[in-house]
Design a protein around this motif. Structure first.
Motif: not given
Length: 145
Positions: A27-29, A44, A48, A51, A53-54, A56
């Motif tokens: 996951s890339h924060r 955002c 979302a 896949p 990518l998050e 935070i």
């Protein structure tokens, strides 16, 4: 039947339980910094759907962005230039000192050549807001590699 617990997935096949390790995409924060809430929500929502990518954290002004970058140490920061309390360029300078591993992509409506040139000395990318839906994900993939 598939059960998931961390990085190990249990798969039941004909009454036999096997544990197999399925590699997960790291996951890339991401920290999203934008003062206009509807646009921040749009970004955002776009992230979302991807896949790996998050989101935070989110920030609505420059000082909040610097603090969150220092606390969260995101992999990537999407940063507007026209922010209240501290503009995006100064914000990027401070983030460089507090979270040097974080990559920055400016996402702004600013198109003045001198401002864009300065921004690119502080970041790995620049996307105009008017082109966010067509170019942002490509810029993010480029920054990830």
């Amino acid at each position: 039947m598939v059960e998931s617990s961390g990085k190990i997935h249990l798969v039941e096949v004909s009454a036999v339980r096997l544990k197999i390790a399925i590699p997960e995409t790291p996951s890339h924060r991401v920290l999203v910094v934008e003062d206009f809430a509807p646009f921040r929500r749009l970004i955002c929502a776009m992230l979302a759907t991807r896949p790996g990518l998050e989101v935070i954290g989110q920030a609505a002004d420059g000082l909040e962005a610097v603090q969150k970058a220092a606390d969260l140490k995101p992999d990537l920061i999407l940063l507007d230039i026209g922010l209240p309390t501290l503009n995006g360029l100064e914000c990027a300078r401070r983030i460089r000192m507090l979270a040097p591993q974080s990559k920055i992509i400016f996402l702004s409506q600013e198109s003045c050549v001198d401002v864009v040139r300065e921004a690119l000395t502080l970041a790995c990318g620049y996307v105009l807001k008017t082109r966010a839906t067509s170019e942002l994900l490509t810029a993010i993939e480029s920054a990830r590699s």
